[in-house]
Design a protein around this motif. Structure first.
Motif, short mmCIF file in Angstrom:
data_model
loop_
_atom_site.label_atom_id
_atom_site.label_comp_id
_atom_site.label_asym_id
_atom_site.label_seq_id
_atom_site.Cartn_x
_atom_site.Cartn_y
_atom_site.Cartn_z
N VAL A 12 7.79 14.61 16.11
CA VAL A 12 8.83 13.84 15.12
C VAL A 12 8.28 13.39 14.04
CG1 VAL A 12 10.39 12.99 16.76
CG2 VAL A 12 8.60 11.73 16.16
N ILE A 13 8.74 13.32 12.84
CA ILE A 13 8.49 12.87 11.46
C ILE A 13 8.62 11.15 11.39
CG2 ILE A 13 8.36 12.80 9.16
CD1 ILE A 13 9.76 15.69 9.29
N LEU A 14 7.27 10.57 11.02
CA LEU A 14 7.45 8.94 10.78
C LEU A 14 7.39 8.67 9.32
CD1 LEU A 14 4.53 8.09 13.45
CD2 LEU A 14 6.68 8.20 13.77
N GLU A 15 8.27 7.74 9.01
CA GLU A 15 8.26 7.58 7.46
C GLU A 15 7.87 6.04 7.56
OE1 GLU A 15 12.22 7.71 5.79
OE2 GLU A 15 12.98 6.63 7.52
N PRO A 16 7.29 5.60 6.33
CA PRO A 16 6.83 4.27 5.95
C PRO A 16 8.11 3.41 5.89
CG PRO A 16 6.31 5.51 4.18
CD PRO A 16 6.85 6.58 4.83
N ILE A 17 8.23 2.39 6.70
CA ILE A 17 9.30 1.34 6.48
C ILE A 17 8.52 0.22 5.88
CG2 ILE A 17 10.98 -0.16 7.82
CD1 ILE A 17 11.48 2.86 8.17
N MET A 18 9.25 -0.31 4.97
CA MET A 18 8.96 -1.68 4.21
C MET A 18 9.84 -2.89 4.45
SD MET A 18 6.97 0.07 2.39
CE MET A 18 6.35 -0.92 1.06
N LEU A 19 8.78 -3.82 4.57
CA LEU A 19 9.72 -5.21 4.70
C LEU A 19 9.90 -5.73 3.41
CD1 LEU A 19 10.39 -7.61 6.65
CD2 LEU A 19 8.16 -8.29 6.13
N VAL A 20 11.16 -5.71 2.97
CA VAL A 20 11.71 -6.05 1.66
C VAL A 20 12.43 -7.36 1.90
CG1 VAL A 20 13.27 -5.45 -0.17
CG2 VAL A 20 12.29 -3.72 1.20
N GLU A 21 11.70 -8.41 0.96
CA GLU A 21 12.44 -9.71 0.93
C GLU A 21 13.15 -9.82 -0.52
OE1 GLU A 21 10.31 -13.87 0.30
OE2 GLU A 21 10.15 -13.20 2.55
N LEU A 22 14.46 -10.22 -0.48
CA LEU A 22 15.05 -10.18 -1.77
C LEU A 22 15.32 -11.67 -2.10
CD1 LEU A 22 16.84 -7.64 -0.61
CD2 LEU A 22 16.48 -7.00 -2.85
N LYS A 23 15.36 -12.14 -3.31
CA LYS A 23 15.85 -13.39 -3.65
C LYS A 23 16.98 -13.35 -4.83
CE LYS A 23 14.22 -17.94 -3.79
NZ LYS A 23 13.25 -19.07 -4.16
N VAL A 24 18.30 -13.35 -4.37
CA VAL A 24 19.26 -13.26 -5.37
C VAL A 24 20.29 -14.35 -5.27
CG1 VAL A 24 19.24 -10.54 -5.22
CG2 VAL A 24 20.49 -12.08 -3.72
N SER B 160 7.91 4.47 11.29
CA SER B 160 8.86 4.64 12.28
C SER B 160 9.44 5.96 12.17
CB SER B 160 9.81 3.54 12.52
OG SER B 160 10.77 3.72 11.59
N PRO B 161 10.05 6.54 13.52
CA PRO B 161 10.47 7.94 13.38
C PRO B 161 11.96 8.15 12.36
CG PRO B 161 10.14 7.12 15.59
CD PRO B 161 9.99 6.15 14.48
N VAL B 162 11.89 9.04 11.79
CA VAL B 162 13.22 9.30 11.00
C VAL B 162 14.32 10.05 11.87
CG1 VAL B 162 11.86 9.90 8.77
CG2 VAL B 162 12.65 11.78 10.27
N SER B 163 15.58 9.68 11.47
CA SER B 163 16.71 10.23 12.07
C SER B 163 16.60 11.91 12.00
CB SER B 163 17.93 9.72 11.64
OG SER B 163 18.03 10.26 10.31
N GLN B 164 17.37 12.43 13.08
CA GLN B 164 17.36 14.05 13.15
C GLN B 164 17.70 14.77 11.86
OE1 GLN B 164 16.05 14.90 16.03
NE2 GLN B 164 15.93 16.88 14.89
N ASP B 165 18.85 14.23 11.14
CA ASP B 165 19.43 15.14 10.09
C ASP B 165 18.30 14.79 8.71
OD1 ASP B 165 19.88 12.19 9.91
OD2 ASP B 165 21.09 12.35 8.30
N VAL B 166 17.41 13.42 8.54
CA VAL B 166 16.69 13.60 7.60
C VAL B 166 15.49 14.46 7.95
CG1 VAL B 166 15.03 11.83 6.57
CG2 VAL B 166 17.21 11.14 7.05
N GLN B 167 15.09 14.33 9.22
CA GLN B 167 13.86 15.40 9.72
C GLN B 167 14.20 16.71 9.34
OE1 GLN B 167 11.80 14.26 13.27
NE2 GLN B 167 11.30 16.50 13.80
N MET B 168 15.44 17.20 9.64
CA MET B 168 15.76 18.75 9.27
C MET B 168 15.73 18.95 7.71
SD MET B 168 16.55 20.39 11.96
CE MET B 168 17.23 21.81 11.26
#
Length: 755
Positions: free
Chosen positions: A657-669, A734-742
């Motif tokens: 499977v392909i793993l992609e970087p997941i970011m912890l995003v903190e927004l202040k709006v 973390s692993p990407v979804s099947q459609d993104v992998q394709m």
């Protein structure tokens, strides 16, 4: 005495000291100051024995007369202007130049051309000055959010800070960011409300904003006499005196009694100050509750205790541009900010798995110093050091803990923006610079007796890459010089080479981070670079066990190649610290042991690029159980090739499977934009994990794939009318979804076909 006379001390000091030699067991305060940090061995022979007994008090006095402070704030609050005034009043410079001055000189601390041109500060500059027999090291920090690594590094080495707020703009977004960083590094601080001469100045509004937005436990220690164009002077609520600033540059301070028409407001504000401080200081609270009169000395001590304990922030006022209120602020730095001994600093012991160790911060201990900033000077690399413990002398040997190299200190200097003066030694608490020491920023130096580092050696992995190449072929030398320098200065900036396309790839912590560096290559090294499309650092991994059995045989006249490997690959358990594990479980001599390293090398090489999209394969365990060799034809190369082909053979069976970087995003709006922003995060396949209220703002925490975060800063600005801000840091792959992998696999195949 001859030795003492030869050292770089003015004659005046020599006479001043020798007349007192008979009566003093340690130098007079003036001599102590001028002596700076000359060690006890420089004293007159008759004094040495006594000086040794008094060594602790002598060091103590020198340490107590030292302050390391930073000045940081929102863009255009007047940080650099304030520093300019401080240097003028302390006698370090003899005339004042403005930041965007008509005379074209520019402020002393903005030494880069880019800084003078734009009127902003990009790099932190360090300088030192003397005020009332105290030494103050000042680090002027940048306010623009893109340079936060500079701010963080500067705060790491400071003992106290001045947070400058604009009396018209109040608490702005970057003030909040800087304050958050000061909190993280536990820096005690004073606030200075600047620009009281401007139209619409309202210090009390700013004070209330500091309480509500920054959650400061705070009160004013001064009251202004008049505001805007009527701003004449200040009243000190602790000493109950009025100060007026006369002279062409406000250098003459006139102390008077409090004007009669202001006595009521002064009494009210002083009572408020005492109330606020007594909430966090028991000693003052006792006197306050018993209705005892509180003397200026008692109040000053209480404010100092509360400020150093980071429970209270005293607020000073003034106008740096109009030269009012700077000298009382300097007195406040001496009175309320801590000296190096009063601050607790932690080091991480590398021999005990980064266990925290408290540093007492005295010059008697082993040397511990942190290189917090590097600069390319005209004489080679200049390294700024903050000495936390011990003494560093010119000519000493010091050890770089991060690399283990032993280095000699060729030259020790004290910095004043981009000028320098040579010194012989520096003790704990001081900020100095050394030449000719090869290191990276964030490295720790010791005298070799301890293995401490001041910052963790775990640098976050870069999350974004760009391909860059110089436009003209002949500027390659300057281009690589620039990249080498930035890599040393900034640990989060990496440079690599793409093996397939031969392009130079730069990696960093985000879009803006890399843009700034491309801009600096253009300006400082005059190299125009073209920038490719941003790339995300994907990874691949396997999800199930797969067997391999591969025979590599090649017969071509003369010695052939023969090697057979059997075994299996399987995923490593989640959360394992290593990314690749190789295990040899062969019983007997099916494969001679001298070929095993070649097999491991082959598998490692094969794992560098998986067959899905050509990115490295992680979290994989290779176990070899059997094999066969040939007496003549087997060689290291044969087994290496056998293992590369074996890996490719079993890879698809292991369900990769392909793993992609997941970011912890903190927004202040602002709350009114919360729905729009949350909807946009969902559209970007983000998972919202938290949503809190903070005053009028919503704080949203989400995990979003980096691949969907390109151009987000622009999108967020347009969604929130420029009021939203966000920070993002790498969380995990973390692993990407099947459609993104394709989709990714098809794109990779199409690109390969084109090549």
């Amino acid at each position: 005495m001859a030795r003492f006379q030869r050292s770089a001390v003015p004659r005046l000091l020599y006479t001043l000291y020798s007349t007192k030699a008979a009566t003093y067991s340690s130098p007079s305060p003036t001599a102590a100051l001028l002596l700076g940090n000359f060690e006890v061995r420089h004293f007159a022979a008759g004094n040495v024995a006594r000086a040794k007994d008094d060594k602790e008090p002598w060091w103590k006095e020198s340490m107590e007369r030292l302050r390391n402070i930073g000045i940081s704030a929102h863009i255009d609050s007047g940080k650099t202007t304030l520093t300019e005034r401080v240097l003028y009043y302390t006698g370090r410079i003899h005339e004042i130049h403005e930041v965007r001055g008509k005379d074209g000189v520019g402020a002393k601390m903005d030494s880069m051309d880019l800084e003078r041109e734009k009127g902003i500060t990009i790099q932190s500059a360090a300088t030192y000055c003397t005020w009332k027999d105290y030494q103050i090291n000042i680090i002027d920090t940048p306010g623009h959010v893109d340079f936060t690594i500079e701010v963080e590094r500067a705060l790491r080495v400071l003992d106290g800070a001045i947070l400058v707020l604009c009396s018209v703009g109040g608490v702005q977004s970057q003030s909040i960011t800087v304050d958050r960083q000061m909190r993280r590094y536990e820096v005690p601080r004073l606030a200075f409300i600047n620009k009281l001469d401007r139209m619409g100045a309202d210090p009390w509004k700013v004070l209330n904003q500091a309480r509500s937005k920054l959650r400061h436990h705070t009160a004013a220690v001064q009251v202004p006499i008049g505001l805007e164009e009527n701003f004449k002077g200040l009243i000190d609520l602790v000493q109950l005196k009025a100060y007026y600033f006369h002279g062409s540059s406000g250098e003459k301070i006139v102390t008077e009694e409090i004007p009669a028409d202001m006595e009521a407001i002064v009494a009210e504000k002083r009572r408020e100050l005492i109330e606020v401080v007594s909430e966090v200081d028991d000693k003052l609270a006792e006197a306050f509750l018993n209705d005892e009169p509180i003397s200026p000395a008692d109040l000053e001590e209480a404010v100092r205790r509360a400020t150093i304990a980071r429970k209270f922030v005293p607020v000073f006022m003034g106008s740096a541009f109009k030269n009012k209120g700077v000298q009382p602020l300097l007195d406040g730095v001496l009175s309320y900010l801590p000296c190096p001994i009063e601050v607790s600093n932690h080091a991480l012991d590398q021999t005990k798995n980064e266990e925290k160790v408290m540093l007492p911060g005295t010059p008697d201990g082993p040397l511990v110093a942190l290189a917090f900033k590097l600069e390319e000077g005209r004489f080679g690399q200049l390294t700024y050091l903050r000495v936390y413990e011990g003494v560093v002398r010119k000519g000493d040997f010091i050890v770089n803990v991060n690399t283990g190299k032993k280095i000699k200190v060729p030259r020790l200097v004290r910095m004043h923006s981009n000028e320098m003066e040579d010194i012989q030694e520096a003790h704990a608490g001081q900020i100095v610079a050394v030449f000719g020491v090869d290191c990276a920023s964030g490295d720790t130096f010791t005298n070799g007796s301890v293995k401490y580092t001041m910052t963790s050696m775990n640098v976050p992995e870069p999350v974004m890459s760009l391909a860059v190449q110089p436009v003209s072929k002949d500027s390659g030398g300057q281009f690589s010089k620039a990249l080498n320098r930035f890599q040393r200065e900034d640990p989060t900036f990496r440079v690599g080479l793409d093996a397939e396309s031969g392009q130079t790839i730069i990696s960093g912590m985000g879009e803006l981070h890399l843009d700034i560096y491309v801009e600096r290559i253009r300006r400082e090294y005059k190299v125009d670079a073209t920038v490719g499309k941003p790339r995300v650092n994907f990874r691949e991994t396997i999800t199930q066990r797969a067997e391999f059995d591969y025979l590599h045989k090649k017969q071509s006249g003369g010695q052939g190649q023969y090697g057979r490997v059997c075994g299996y690959v399987e995923p490593l358990p989640p959360g394992s610290p290593i990314k690749f594990e190789f295990e040899n479980m062969i019983v007997g001599q099916a494969i001679p042991s001298n070929f095993i390293p070649a097999i491991e090398k082959g598998f490692k090489e094969a794992a560098n690029s998986g067959s899905l999209i050509g990115h490295p394969v992680e979290n994989i365990r290779v176990v070899i159980t059997d094999g066969a060799s040939h007496a003549v034809d087997s060689s290291e190369l044969a087994f290496k090739l056998a293992s590369i082909y074996a890996f490719r053979q079993c890879y698809s069976a292991a369900r990769p499977v392909i793993l992609e970087p997941i970011m912890l995003v903190e927004l202040k709006v602002p709350t009114e934009f919360q729905g729009t922003v949350a909807g946009d995060i969902n559209k970007r396949k983000g998972v919202i994990v938290g949503n809190d209220q903070d005053g009028d703002d919503s704080v949203i925490t989400a995990n979003v794939p980096l691949n969907n975060m390109f151009g987000y800063s622009t999108a967020l600005r347009s969604m929130t009318q420029g009021k939203g801000e966000f920070t993002m840091e790498y969380k995990e792959h973390s692993p990407v979804s099947q459609d993104v992998q394709m989709q990714l696999v098809n794109t990779h195949k199409a690109n390969k076909a084109v090549e």
